[in-house]
Write a protein that holds these residues in place. Sequence first.
Motif, mmCIF file in Angstrom:
data_model
loop_
_atom_site.group_PDB
_atom_site.id
_atom_site.type_symbol
_atom_site.label_atom_id
_atom_site.label_comp_id
_atom_site.label_asym_id
_atom_site.label_seq_id
_atom_site.Cartn_x
_atom_site.Cartn_y
_atom_site.Cartn_z
ATOM 1 N N TYR A 1 4.062 8.848 7.161
ATOM 2 C CA TYR A 1 3.065 7.864 6.720
ATOM 3 C C TYR A 1 3.302 6.505 7.385
ATOM 4 O O TYR A 1 2.371 5.865 7.893
ATOM 5 C CB TYR A 1 3.127 7.736 5.197
ATOM 6 C CG TYR A 1 2.293 6.612 4.632
ATOM 7 C CD1 TYR A 1 0.919 6.752 4.441
ATOM 8 C CD2 TYR A 1 2.884 5.395 4.290
ATOM 9 C CE1 TYR A 1 0.153 5.713 3.928
ATOM 10 C CE2 TYR A 1 2.128 4.353 3.770
ATOM 11 C CZ TYR A 1 0.764 4.515 3.594
ATOM 12 O OH TYR A 1 0.011 3.484 3.092
ATOM 13 N N LEU A 2 4.567 6.053 7.395
ATOM 14 C CA LEU A 2 4.882 4.740 7.961
ATOM 15 C C LEU A 2 4.694 4.704 9.477
ATOM 16 O O LEU A 2 4.412 3.641 10.042
ATOM 17 C CB LEU A 2 6.317 4.344 7.598
ATOM 18 C CG LEU A 2 6.553 4.024 6.121
ATOM 19 C CD1 LEU A 2 8.039 3.805 5.853
ATOM 20 C CD2 LEU A 2 5.746 2.803 5.693
ATOM 21 N N LEU A 3 4.845 5.842 10.146
ATOM 22 C CA LEU A 3 4.561 5.894 11.579
ATOM 23 C C LEU A 3 3.060 5.858 11.843
ATOM 24 O O LEU A 3 2.599 5.255 12.813
ATOM 25 C CB LEU A 3 5.170 7.154 12.197
ATOM 26 C CG LEU A 3 6.680 7.124 12.443
ATOM 27 C CD1 LEU A 3 7.192 8.521 12.772
ATOM 28 C CD2 LEU A 3 7.027 6.160 13.570
ATOM 29 N N ASN A 4 2.291 6.492 10.986
ATOM 30 C CA ASN A 4 0.839 6.538 11.178
ATOM 31 C C ASN A 4 0.166 5.199 10.895
ATOM 32 O O ASN A 4 -0.833 4.854 11.537
ATOM 33 C CB ASN A 4 0.225 7.606 10.266
ATOM 34 C CG ASN A 4 0.436 9.011 10.785
ATOM 35 O OD1 ASN A 4 0.328 9.262 11.977
ATOM 36 N ND2 ASN A 4 0.756 9.940 9.883
ATOM 37 N N TYR A 5 0.706 4.441 9.949
ATOM 38 C CA TYR A 5 0.042 3.208 9.512
ATOM 39 C C TYR A 5 1.022 2.039 9.532
ATOM 40 O O TYR A 5 2.154 2.160 9.071
ATOM 41 C CB TYR A 5 -0.522 3.383 8.095
ATOM 42 C CG TYR A 5 -1.483 4.537 7.971
ATOM 43 C CD1 TYR A 5 -2.794 4.427 8.432
ATOM 44 C CD2 TYR A 5 -1.071 5.749 7.420
ATOM 45 C CE1 TYR A 5 -3.672 5.493 8.338
ATOM 46 C CE2 TYR A 5 -1.941 6.821 7.324
ATOM 47 C CZ TYR A 5 -3.246 6.689 7.783
ATOM 48 O OH TYR A 5 -4.109 7.750 7.699
ATOM 49 N N ASP A 6 0.565 0.918 10.061
ATOM 50 C CA ASP A 6 1.394 -0.286 10.091
ATOM 51 C C ASP A 6 0.524 -1.489 9.753
ATOM 52 O O ASP A 6 -0.549 -1.675 10.341
ATOM 53 C CB ASP A 6 2.032 -0.475 11.470
ATOM 54 C CG ASP A 6 3.052 -1.594 11.473
ATOM 55 O OD1 ASP A 6 4.240 -1.313 11.239
ATOM 56 O OD2 ASP A 6 2.659 -2.760 11.692
ATOM 57 N N SER A 7 0.979 -2.305 8.814
ATOM 58 C CA SER A 7 0.177 -3.435 8.345
ATOM 59 C C SER A 7 -0.027 -4.492 9.417
ATOM 60 O O SER A 7 -0.992 -5.261 9.362
ATOM 61 C CB SER A 7 0.848 -4.075 7.123
ATOM 62 O OG SER A 7 0.948 -3.148 6.068
ATOM 63 N N THR A 8 0.863 -4.540 10.403
ATOM 64 C CA THR A 8 0.745 -5.522 11.479
ATOM 65 C C THR A 8 0.023 -4.951 12.690
ATOM 66 O O THR A 8 -0.885 -5.580 13.244
ATOM 67 C CB THR A 8 2.144 -6.022 11.899
ATOM 68 O OG1 THR A 8 2.810 -6.568 10.762
ATOM 69 C CG2 THR A 8 2.035 -7.086 12.987
#
Length: 337
Positions: free
Chosen positions: A44-51
């Motif tokens: 999940y964290l690889l697919n989406y990044d807030s920055t």
Amino acid sequence: MNVVLVGLGRIGKLVARRLLLQDDPGLNWVGAVEKTRDPELFSYLLNYDSTYGKLDRRVEHTTDSLTVQGSSDVPLFDDLALAIEETSPDLVVDCSGSQRSAEILLSLDRTRSTRHLFAQALDVVKRDNDSKVWVYGINDSDFERRKIPRFIINPGCLNNCLIPLISCLNEQHRITKGSFVSVHSITNTQPGLDKAQRSPRWSRASKSNLVPAAHDSMGLVAHFFPELKGKLVGRTVRAPVDHTSYVTCNFEIKERTDTDSVLRCLTSTKIIPTVFGVDQEPLVSSDYLTDSRSCVVDGTSIRVVDGSTVLVSAWYNNEHAFACRMVDIANQISRAS
């Protein structure tokens, strides 16, 4: 070349994204190490990044691995020694900044051919006789075929910015002494709200304050420019922005000069343009979200006082550009092996 990635924090995550998206087939990501062994969370964290937004390539997961369409599964480990034993990597890229993981890597059997690239100049690594600092674009020739040591240090985002800038100016203008102040974006080492940390200032909320911070750039700058040892001093200030930093330098020089001469010096440098550049538009930090250069001189900032004092500022994306340098170094190690 098979690569194991240690740490999937801010830098490790961006290195992983870069590995997944690059066209160069020389690096094969075969494993990752994180103390929180949760493939679902890290996919999940690889697919989406807030920055930096959504990844252009979808990462899925199994019970113990990250999976990417068209690639082999990437097993996730919580034990560094086990990861190396099971994957037999040619290169370990350590983005954790952990003294403990560095000690483990240093203690492994030295008959192995595995090389190790560190994203931080940890003292325990610098003390090893088979270690060397690599500022990509500056001392690449020291790492040609058969010259690559077992331990390679990428010395950090600020060093990657300052050393090319000083190198460029020093060739023509001979810096005698100087100072700098870096306004640095926040990092995960700072609390979002006030919380007891390693020092009083570091305990204050990152999004609400400008936070003066310690830095360790001078030793490595002096490593590349011994004549400036003890003649450069600097400060950093953490600012409440998510990415990109800005360093302002004040250099005393030996030969008299003017603003136009300094600008010509900076724009005519032989340092590769993927590492160093000059922008003469009035840009701001958000314009450098995905800029991969280590040092981008703010051409509008250049001033010369009384012919012998040069003021110059430069941008550097302390996350994205630094992660790009990690992958650049890994690619060059692969080509030289």
